[in-house]
Motif scaffolding. Structure first.
Motif, PDB file in Angstrom:
ATOM      1  N   MET A   1       0.846  -1.199   0.000  1.00 38.04           N
ATOM      2  CA  MET A   1       0.000   0.000   0.000  1.00 38.04           C
ATOM      3  C   MET A   1       0.876   1.242   0.000  1.00 38.04           C
ATOM      4  N   LYS A   2       0.311   2.305  -0.586  1.00 32.94           N
ATOM      5  CA  LYS A   2       1.035   3.574  -0.542  1.00 32.94           C
ATOM      6  C   LYS A   2       0.054   4.715  -0.255  1.00 32.94           C
ATOM      7  N   LEU A   3       0.486   5.602   0.641  1.00 35.36           N
ATOM      8  CA  LEU A   3      -0.320   6.785   0.944  1.00 35.36           C
ATOM      9  C   LEU A   3       0.321   8.001   0.293  1.00 35.36           C
ATOM     10  N   PHE A   4      -0.451   8.693  -0.542  1.00 35.76           N
ATOM     11  CA  PHE A   4      -0.008   9.966  -1.102  1.00 35.76           C
ATOM     12  C   PHE A   4      -0.444  11.061  -0.131  1.00 35.76           C
ATOM     13  N   TYR A   5       0.510  11.897   0.257  1.00 34.33           N
ATOM     14  CA  TYR A   5       0.255  12.838   1.361  1.00 34.33           C
ATOM     15  C   TYR A   5       0.962  14.163   1.124  1.00 34.33           C
ATOM     16  N   PRO A  53      -5.785  13.085   0.827  1.00 36.72           N
ATOM     17  CA  PRO A  53      -5.013  11.864   0.631  1.00 36.72           C
ATOM     18  C   PRO A  53      -5.544  11.026  -0.532  1.00 36.72           C
ATOM     19  N   THR A  54      -4.632  10.166  -1.039  1.00 36.78           N
ATOM     20  CA  THR A  54      -5.046   9.034  -1.875  1.00 36.78           C
ATOM     21  C   THR A  54      -4.306   7.813  -1.348  1.00 36.78           C
ATOM     22  N   LEU A  55      -5.054   6.729  -1.213  1.00 33.53           N
ATOM     23  CA  LEU A  55      -4.436   5.467  -0.802  1.00 33.53           C
ATOM     24  C   LEU A  55      -4.394   4.560  -2.024  1.00 33.53           C
ATOM     25  N   GLU A  56      -3.202   4.037  -2.318  1.00 33.21           N
ATOM     26  CA  GLU A  56      -3.064   3.069  -3.408  1.00 33.21           C
ATOM     27  C   GLU A  56      -2.906   1.690  -2.780  1.00 33.21           C
ATOM     28  N   ASP A  59      -3.103  -3.901  -5.111  1.00 28.95           N
ATOM     29  CA  ASP A  59      -3.532  -4.315  -6.456  1.00 28.95           C
ATOM     30  C   ASP A  59      -3.697  -3.116  -7.394  1.00 28.95           C
ATOM     31  N   GLY A  60      -3.285  -1.928  -6.931  1.00 23.95           N
ATOM     32  CA  GLY A  60      -3.345  -0.736  -7.772  1.00 23.95           C
ATOM     33  C   GLY A  60      -4.622   0.076  -7.616  1.00 23.95           C
ATOM     34  N   THR A  61      -5.582  -0.455  -6.884  1.00 24.29           N
ATOM     35  CA  THR A  61      -6.825   0.299  -6.656  1.00 24.29           C
ATOM     36  C   THR A  61      -6.503   1.602  -5.920  1.00 24.29           C
ATOM     37  N   LEU A  62      -7.163   2.677  -6.368  1.00 29.23           N
ATOM     38  CA  LEU A  62      -6.941   3.988  -5.757  1.00 29.23           C
ATOM     39  C   LEU A  62      -8.191   4.430  -5.008  1.00 29.23           C
ATOM     40  N   LEU A  63      -7.994   4.904  -3.786  1.00 26.99           N
ATOM     41  CA  LEU A  63      -9.121   5.362  -2.972  1.00 26.99           C
ATOM     42  C   LEU A  63      -8.799   6.752  -2.436  1.00 26.99           C
ATOM     43  N   VAL A  69     -11.039   6.727   3.144  1.00 30.70           N
ATOM     44  CA  VAL A  69      -9.764   6.041   3.366  1.00 30.70           C
ATOM     45  C   VAL A  69      -9.683   5.555   4.815  1.00 30.70           C
ATOM     46  N   LEU A  70     -10.026   6.428   5.727  1.00 29.85           N
ATOM     47  CA  LEU A  70      -9.946   6.085   7.164  1.00 29.85           C
ATOM     48  C   LEU A  70     -10.832   4.885   7.493  1.00 29.85           C
TER      49      LEU A  70
END
Ligand SMILES: N[C@@H](CCC(=O)N[C@@H](CS)C(=O)NCC(=O)O)C(=O)O
Length: 203
Positions: A1-5, A53-56, A59-63, A69-70
């Motif tokens: 997982m990756k968090l864009f912040y 934020p965006t959470l990846e 599997d590449g799904t973006l939320l 997200v929380l």
């Protein structure tokens, strides 16, 4: 997982909750003005809304949208007990607090972070923040350390982050002793300390 912040932005709440559940994740900062991530990705392809934020997911799904997200992280990690079960009144109460923070308190701070807001806009925003904080002051206290009562939840991570912005825009949190104590309480959790450290906010 990756968090864009962005350091210290509302994405910090998701970062705190990822720490709470002891998730394995990476973080990548975003320059939202430039529309670029730290590794040079075009952020519009990650979140067309342009904000964090965006959470990846793996599997590449973006939320996106912090409240989503929380709750997603909480629901994937029920043992951490960070959100009441779906369909209960307690869960509806969680939504109530998340929505208040997102659509009232968070938005009230908007002009302070806008490059185009005038001094008059900021003065009006300050009065609006005061009104929202006045309400929040009635929702927490010694008998009710967290928004849902005794238990820390995802709403506390978000509300902590937004209340803490007061310290950066010249609004004295001590006007609201319950809110000031709450910010201290949530901010001293190891999950919050670790997230703030990782975002370079600890000096
Ligand atoms: N509705 C969004 C709002 C997110 C938001 O306002 N993000 C801010 C940081 S707190 C941001 O990325 N601002 C930069 C920009 O809009 O360019 C959510 O709840 O996630």
């Amino acid at each position: 997982m990756k968090l864009f912040y962005k350091p210290g932005a509302c994405s910090l709440a998701s970062h705190i909750i990822l720490n709470e559940v002891e998730a394995t994740f990476d973080i990548e900062s975003v320059d939202t003005d430039a529309g670029r991530t730290e590794t040079g990705q075009d952020y519009i392809n990650i979140n067309p809304k342009g904000y964090v934020p965006t959470l990846e997911l793996d599997d590449g799904t973006l939320l996106s949208e912090g409240a989503s997200v929380l709750q997603y992280i909480a629901d994937q990690n029920p043992k951490a007990d960070l959100a009441p079960p779906i369909g209960t009144i307690a869960r509806a109460r969680l939504h109530e607090h998340l929505n208040y923070t997102a659509s009232e308190l968070h938005k009230a701070f908007g002009p302070f972070f806008s490059g185009t807001a005038t001094d008059e806009d900021k003065e009006k925003a300050g009065a609006n923040v005061v009104e929202k904080m006045d309400y929040l002051e009635t929702q927490i206290g010694n008998e009710k350390p967290y928004l849902l009562g005794d238990k820390f939840s995802v709403a506390d991570a978000y509300t902590f982050v937004v209340c803490n912005w007061a310290n950066f825009v010249g609004i004295d949190l001590n006007t609201w002793p319950n809110v000031a104590a709450y910010v201290e309480r949530v901010g001293s959790r190891p999950s919050a300390q670790k997230a703030m450290q990782a975002e370079g906010l600890m000096g």
